[in-house]
Design a protein around this motif. Structure first.
Motif, short mmCIF file in Angstrom:
data_model
loop_
_atom_site.label_atom_id
_atom_site.label_comp_id
_atom_site.label_asym_id
_atom_site.label_seq_id
_atom_site.Cartn_x
_atom_site.Cartn_y
_atom_site.Cartn_z
N PRO A 21 0.81 -1.23 0.00
CA PRO A 21 0.00 0.00 0.00
C PRO A 21 0.84 1.27 0.00
O PRO A 21 0.47 2.26 -0.65
CB PRO A 21 -0.82 -0.13 1.30
N LEU A 22 1.97 1.25 0.70
CA LEU A 22 2.85 2.43 0.72
C LEU A 22 3.44 2.67 -0.66
O LEU A 22 3.59 3.82 -1.10
CB LEU A 22 3.96 2.24 1.75
N ALA A 23 3.79 1.59 -1.35
CA ALA A 23 4.34 1.73 -2.70
C ALA A 23 3.30 2.32 -3.65
O ALA A 23 3.62 3.16 -4.51
CB ALA A 23 4.83 0.38 -3.21
N VAL A 24 2.04 1.92 -3.49
CA VAL A 24 0.97 2.46 -4.34
C VAL A 24 0.79 3.95 -4.07
O VAL A 24 0.68 4.76 -5.00
CB VAL A 24 -0.34 1.69 -4.09
N VAL A 25 0.76 4.33 -2.78
CA VAL A 25 0.59 5.75 -2.43
C VAL A 25 1.76 6.56 -2.95
O VAL A 25 1.59 7.68 -3.48
CB VAL A 25 0.45 5.91 -0.91
N LEU A 26 2.98 6.03 -2.83
CA LEU A 26 4.16 6.73 -3.33
C LEU A 26 4.08 6.91 -4.85
O LEU A 26 4.41 7.98 -5.37
CB LEU A 26 5.42 5.96 -2.95
N GLY A 27 3.64 5.88 -5.55
CA GLY A 27 3.50 5.99 -7.00
C GLY A 27 2.45 7.00 -7.39
O GLY A 27 2.65 7.79 -8.33
N VAL A 28 1.34 7.02 -6.69
CA VAL A 28 0.28 7.97 -6.99
C VAL A 28 0.74 9.41 -6.75
O VAL A 28 0.35 10.33 -7.48
CB VAL A 28 -0.97 7.64 -6.15
N SER A 29 1.59 9.61 -5.73
CA SER A 29 2.01 10.96 -5.36
C SER A 29 2.89 11.62 -6.42
O SER A 29 3.10 12.84 -6.38
CB SER A 29 2.75 10.94 -4.02
N ASN A 31 2.32 11.03 -9.77
CA ASN A 31 1.58 10.89 -11.02
C ASN A 31 1.52 12.25 -11.73
O ASN A 31 1.29 13.29 -11.11
CB ASN A 31 0.16 10.39 -10.74
N GLU A 32 1.73 12.24 -13.02
CA GLU A 32 1.74 13.50 -13.76
C GLU A 32 0.35 14.08 -13.91
O GLU A 32 0.17 15.30 -13.86
CB GLU A 32 2.37 13.29 -15.14
N LYS A 33 -0.64 13.22 -14.07
CA LYS A 33 -2.00 13.69 -14.21
C LYS A 33 -2.61 13.96 -12.84
O LYS A 33 -2.21 13.39 -11.84
CB LYS A 33 -2.85 12.66 -14.96
N PHE A 38 -2.84 4.43 -10.56
CA PHE A 38 -1.65 3.61 -10.39
C PHE A 38 -1.74 2.45 -11.38
O PHE A 38 -2.79 1.83 -11.51
CB PHE A 38 -1.55 3.07 -8.96
N PRO A 39 -0.63 2.17 -12.10
CA PRO A 39 0.70 2.79 -12.06
C PRO A 39 0.64 4.25 -12.52
O PRO A 39 -0.24 4.62 -13.29
CB PRO A 39 1.52 1.94 -13.02
N PRO A 40 1.58 5.07 -12.03
CA PRO A 40 1.56 6.50 -12.38
C PRO A 40 1.76 6.72 -13.87
O PRO A 40 2.56 6.03 -14.51
CB PRO A 40 2.73 7.08 -11.56
N GLN A 41 1.05 7.67 -14.39
CA GLN A 41 1.17 8.05 -15.79
C GLN A 41 2.06 9.29 -15.88
O GLN A 41 1.63 10.40 -15.69
CB GLN A 41 -0.21 8.33 -16.37
N PRO A 229 -3.27 14.05 -6.54
CA PRO A 229 -2.05 13.47 -5.97
C PRO A 229 -1.52 14.22 -4.75
O PRO A 229 -0.65 13.69 -4.06
CB PRO A 229 -1.06 13.54 -7.14
N VAL A 230 -2.01 15.42 -4.49
CA VAL A 230 -1.58 16.14 -3.29
C VAL A 230 -1.97 15.35 -2.04
O VAL A 230 -1.24 15.33 -1.04
CB VAL A 230 -2.18 17.55 -3.25
N ILE A 231 -3.11 14.67 -2.11
CA ILE A 231 -3.54 13.84 -0.99
C ILE A 231 -2.52 12.73 -0.73
O ILE A 231 -2.15 12.45 0.41
CB ILE A 231 -4.93 13.25 -1.28
N ALA A 232 -2.06 12.11 -1.81
CA ALA A 232 -1.05 11.06 -1.67
C ALA A 232 0.27 11.63 -1.18
O ALA A 232 0.97 11.01 -0.37
CB ALA A 232 -0.85 10.34 -3.00
N ALA A 233 0.63 12.83 -1.65
CA ALA A 233 1.87 13.47 -1.19
C ALA A 233 1.81 13.76 0.30
O ALA A 233 2.79 13.57 1.02
CB ALA A 233 2.11 14.76 -1.98
N ALA A 234 0.65 14.21 0.79
CA ALA A 234 0.49 14.44 2.23
C ALA A 234 0.60 13.14 3.01
O ALA A 234 1.19 13.10 4.09
CB ALA A 234 -0.85 15.12 2.49
N SER A 235 0.07 12.06 2.45
CA SER A 235 0.16 10.75 3.11
C SER A 235 1.61 10.28 3.18
O SER A 235 2.06 9.75 4.20
CB SER A 235 -0.69 9.72 2.35
N VAL A 236 2.36 10.50 2.11
CA VAL A 236 3.78 10.14 2.11
C VAL A 236 4.54 10.97 3.13
O VAL A 236 5.44 10.47 3.83
CB VAL A 236 4.38 10.32 0.70
N PHE A 237 4.16 12.23 3.27
CA PHE A 237 4.79 13.09 4.28
C PHE A 237 4.58 12.53 5.67
O PHE A 237 5.51 12.48 6.49
CB PHE A 237 4.22 14.51 4.17
#
Length: 264
Positions: A21-29, A31-33, A38-41, A229-237
């Protein structure tokens, strides 16, 4: 040999399930779009800069950090005298207060949150920004209380008597002899309370949800208006801060002993 191989495969699989799950969140964070796919585009680190440059996100981040720091300090300020009195005097009424200090964290968070909501509403203080600090401080007092109590339990009970024979009073014994010895446990308890307060949502929502927005509340509120993806970036933080703090605790403290393991 087969048992050792099976054990290793089991723990490898367990680690994979926990990390996935952490890898998925990191990939989403990254993502260009502007979507949680996921996988990130593509690859875009700009969502992390938006977390710190956007006034709404950065304000929520500052609120969470401020509340977590002060709440952890409040928890330690309550836990330290309780742990010391319980170790030094071993009176029954002190143990009652210690049990009360452990009680909030043993209850489901939603029960504690409803209790704090009712209390602040009845006292007419609901909506004050400082109420969440007090609520978090009381709710999380169990963590530094357990940590500091373990620190005092590791000390030789003859230390206060030895210092008293040299003319030191209780305050001087605590300040010059005991506190330096239990300082790692105090810091560890502060760190544990800080991490939990930083990630806490329910009590914050119940006490100041209409007045002040923390980062977990901002994440949940953002889900109503779209997945970015800001939500995912906050989760990674959150993950990075938590892992960093707990790694420092493990590096400079006896982590097994803090978790209650018997002394070897």
């Amino acid at each position: 040999m087969s048992q050792v191989l099976f054990r290793r495969l089991f723990f490898c699989l367990l680690g994979l399930v926990m990390v996935a799950p952490l890898a998925v969140v990191l990939g989403v964070s990254v993502n260009e779009k502007r979507s949680l796919t996921f996988p990130p585009q593509g690859f875009n680190m700009g969502w992390y800069s938006e977390l710190f440059l956007d006034p709404a996100w950065f304000g929520a981040l500052l609120n969470s950090l401020t509340i977590a720091l002060i709440s952890a300090a409040v928890s330690v300020a309550i836990a330290l005298p309780l742990a010391w009195f319980s170790w030094r005097y071993r009176l029954w009424w002190v143990k009652v207060f210690v049990a009360l200090g452990l009680l909030p964290f043993l209850l489901p968070p939603v029960i504690s949150a409803l209790g704090f909501l009712s209390f602040w509403t009845q006292t007419g203080l609901y909506g004050q920004s400082w109420t969440v600090v007090v609520s978090h401080g009381v709710f999380l007092v169990s963590l530094p209380l357990v940590s500091i109590s373990l620190g005092f339990a590791s000390l030789d009970s003859a230390l206060p008597e030895a210092a008293a024979t040299m003319g030191a009073d209780d305050w001087k014994i605590l300040r010059t002899v005991l506190l330096p010895l239990v300082r790692p446990y105090i810091i560890s308890g502060f760190a544990f309370a800080f991490v939990i307060s930083l990630n806490e949502y329910i009590i914050s929502y119940m006490t100041i949800g209409a007045v002040l927005e923390t980062l977990p509340m901002k994440i949940f509120n953002s889900l109503r208006y779209g997945y970015t993806p800001v939500i995912a970036a906050a989760s990674v933080f959150f993950v990075v801060v938590t892992v960093g703090i707990l790694s420092l605790v493990a590096r400079f403290s006896d982590l097994p002993k803090l978790l209650g393991a018997p002394a070897r």
